[in-house]
Motif scaffolding. Sequence first.
Motif, PDB file in Angstrom:
ATOM      1  N   LEU A 167       0.830  -1.196   0.000  1.00  0.00           N
ATOM      2  CA  LEU A 167       0.000   0.000   0.000  1.00  0.00           C
ATOM      3  C   LEU A 167       0.868   1.252   0.000  1.00  0.00           C
ATOM      4  O   LEU A 167       1.874   1.341   0.723  1.00  0.00           O
ATOM      5  N   ALA A 168       0.456   2.234  -0.824  1.00  0.00           N
ATOM      6  CA  ALA A 168       1.171   3.508  -0.889  1.00  0.00           C
ATOM      7  C   ALA A 168       0.729   4.411   0.249  1.00  0.00           C
ATOM      8  O   ALA A 168      -0.384   4.292   0.766  1.00  0.00           O
ATOM      9  N   ARG A 169       1.588   5.321   0.641  1.00  0.00           N
ATOM     10  CA  ARG A 169       1.227   6.306   1.668  1.00  0.00           C
ATOM     11  C   ARG A 169       0.177   7.252   1.113  1.00  0.00           C
ATOM     12  O   ARG A 169       0.116   7.486  -0.100  1.00  0.00           O
ATOM     13  N   PRO A 170      -0.678   7.816   1.971  1.00  0.00           N
ATOM     14  CA  PRO A 170      -1.744   8.700   1.487  1.00  0.00           C
ATOM     15  C   PRO A 170      -1.183   9.923   0.769  1.00  0.00           C
ATOM     16  O   PRO A 170      -0.118  10.442   1.125  1.00  0.00           O
ATOM     17  N   HIS A 171      -1.916  10.360  -0.254  1.00  0.00           N
ATOM     18  CA  HIS A 171      -1.517  11.548  -1.003  1.00  0.00           C
ATOM     19  C   HIS A 171      -2.171  12.780  -0.376  1.00  0.00           C
ATOM     20  O   HIS A 171      -3.306  12.746   0.076  1.00  0.00           O
ATOM     21  N   GLY A 172      -1.449  13.884  -0.364  1.00  0.00           N
ATOM     22  CA  GLY A 172      -2.024  15.120   0.176  1.00  0.00           C
ATOM     23  C   GLY A 172      -0.998  16.232   0.189  1.00  0.00           C
ATOM     24  O   GLY A 172       0.207  16.003  -0.007  1.00  0.00           O
ATOM     25  N   LEU A 173      -1.492  17.444   0.436  1.00  0.00           N
ATOM     26  CA  LEU A 173      -0.599  18.597   0.463  1.00  0.00           C
ATOM     27  C   LEU A 173       0.106  18.731   1.801  1.00  0.00           C
ATOM     28  O   LEU A 173       1.153  19.364   1.902  1.00  0.00           O
ATOM     29  N   ARG A 174      -0.465  18.145   2.855  1.00  0.00           N
ATOM     30  CA  ARG A 174       0.127  18.281   4.183  1.00  0.00           C
ATOM     31  C   ARG A 174       1.383  17.410   4.309  1.00  0.00           C
ATOM     32  O   ARG A 174       1.388  16.269   3.849  1.00  0.00           O
ATOM     33  N   ALA A 189      -5.285   9.028  12.758  1.00  0.00           N
ATOM     34  CA  ALA A 189      -6.359   8.197  12.203  1.00  0.00           C
ATOM     35  C   ALA A 189      -5.998   7.682  10.813  1.00  0.00           C
ATOM     36  O   ALA A 189      -6.270   6.520  10.472  1.00  0.00           O
ATOM     37  N   GLU A 190      -5.361   8.545  10.008  1.00  0.00           N
ATOM     38  CA  GLU A 190      -4.966   8.121   8.660  1.00  0.00           C
ATOM     39  C   GLU A 190      -3.898   7.035   8.709  1.00  0.00           C
ATOM     40  O   GLU A 190      -3.948   6.048   7.960  1.00  0.00           O
ATOM     41  N   VAL A 191      -2.949   7.218   9.601  1.00  0.00           N
ATOM     42  CA  VAL A 191      -1.885   6.221   9.735  1.00  0.00           C
ATOM     43  C   VAL A 191      -2.451   4.898  10.253  1.00  0.00           C
ATOM     44  O   VAL A 191      -2.107   3.815   9.749  1.00  0.00           O
ATOM     45  N   ASP A 192      -3.347   4.974  11.251  1.00  0.00           N
ATOM     46  CA  ASP A 192      -3.941   3.760  11.805  1.00  0.00           C
ATOM     47  C   ASP A 192      -4.749   2.999  10.749  1.00  0.00           C
ATOM     48  O   ASP A 192      -4.691   1.764  10.674  1.00  0.00           O
ATOM     49  N   ARG A 193      -5.505   3.747   9.927  1.00  0.00           N
ATOM     50  CA  ARG A 193      -6.313   3.090   8.891  1.00  0.00           C
ATOM     51  C   ARG A 193      -5.424   2.369   7.885  1.00  0.00           C
ATOM     52  O   ARG A 193      -5.700   1.241   7.478  1.00  0.00           O
ATOM     53  N   LEU A 194      -4.331   3.025   7.497  1.00  0.00           N
ATOM     54  CA  LEU A 194      -3.425   2.418   6.521  1.00  0.00           C
ATOM     55  C   LEU A 194      -2.781   1.159   7.096  1.00  0.00           C
ATOM     56  O   LEU A 194      -2.670   0.137   6.410  1.00  0.00           O
TER      57      LEU A 194
END
Length: 437
Positions: free
Chosen positions: A374-381, A387-392
């Motif tokens: 799985l790739a890390r989430p995309h975003g400007l931040r 929560a995003e890290v836990d979901r991944l």
Amino acid sequence: MTDDRKGLVPVWTLATGDVRLPVLSEDGPMTAERLHELRGALAALADEPIATLEVHPLPDKLDRGRGIPLDAASPLAQHLSQLITQSARNSSAASTSVAGEGLYRMVIPAKLAAQVGQGCLRSMQAKGAASAIRGAIVDSSGRIAGGATFVPVGQVATAGAVGGAGATAGVAVGGSAMLTVAAPLVLMAVAVGMSAHADGKRQQAIEHITEMLEQLQEQELEQEHSTLDGCRDAIDKATAILLDQGRPGVSLGLDSAVHAINSALGAVDRRLAKWQSALDKLPEGQAVDLGTLTKSFPGIDDHGGILCAHLQLATLAIALKRRVVILQAVEHAQDDPNNLFESFTRVLKRDQQRLDALESSLAGVLVRLSTLELARPHGLRPVFTTAEVDRLMRAAHRIRLLGEGVVGDSRPADVAIDIARGDDGSVVVFPALPVSA
């Protein structure tokens, strides 16, 4: 369950036809290892399928609910009783050990097991234990004999046409005196054992589906589940009638059940094609965005999501179809009494191959999914929320787990069918399961 009494265990060598073999039987007691070698030699050299039948003391605790009960008047129970009675008259080894109740284990060599649908005879995992095998009889090694020694049961003289629907047992012409022809007994034991195994798979799928659908509240999936589960009554009745050597009529509703199962398998084929196409479109060797993955595989990141429900519905449809295929094979075999076991294996093999291929393709999808990165989430931040890290991390863990339940080793193995016989002659046939040497 191991028999620690280290007693003598009578064993029959059963053929499904009139065969000629070199003399391979033992004059005296054999070890379990020697019996396994003898089975392998007979399977390799015989023109007709060969099985062995052992008789052990009945365990004190036995979960009979896992098997299929047959009363004393059923053909399988009668064939077994006649074999026991006639053996006791002609063999001192059998006369003192086989009267009354007992646990009869029929072992089908790997060569024969492959002929009657190896995919149907894989181990069933126990609930709550990843490496355990469901089995009321066998221990972790797959044996019940322990330190016991095996005594070949001598020649059995009987009347009846060899291999016919009314036959019980006979002596193979020109072969070993320890080789007994008992095609109807082997046929019935294999058919009931495989049917019980398939029904065990159905029960496992039902348990998982019910729990998931309560959480998902998906009406279409609930309807698909209800339609498939409603087929069981017709299949159970048809099984009982065929095992009594009758002919199921239209009133049983088996035709409607078969149509519903075939429709469900059509849905499995369509979903499988979509999953394979989606995997083929993913960039090879590159990490995959979770959002992209969930579009093609909804619920892949959820415990008990839609993907899991679809997979369990596929398991249920395949298990029900396997029971129907066994019924069709038994019916064709009984229609041709002079070609009983050959007809059974021929009809069974044709449809089992399609089901084996379907299961293999589903397993292939799960293995491919489990190896995805799985790739890390995309975003400007520059940083991501907890929560995003836990979901991944949860999604990555669940995706890796998809490949754990896949059976990687499909090599044929010896298969055991355990039959518990009561004092009244009634029997309970337990699911056919692979065993170690």
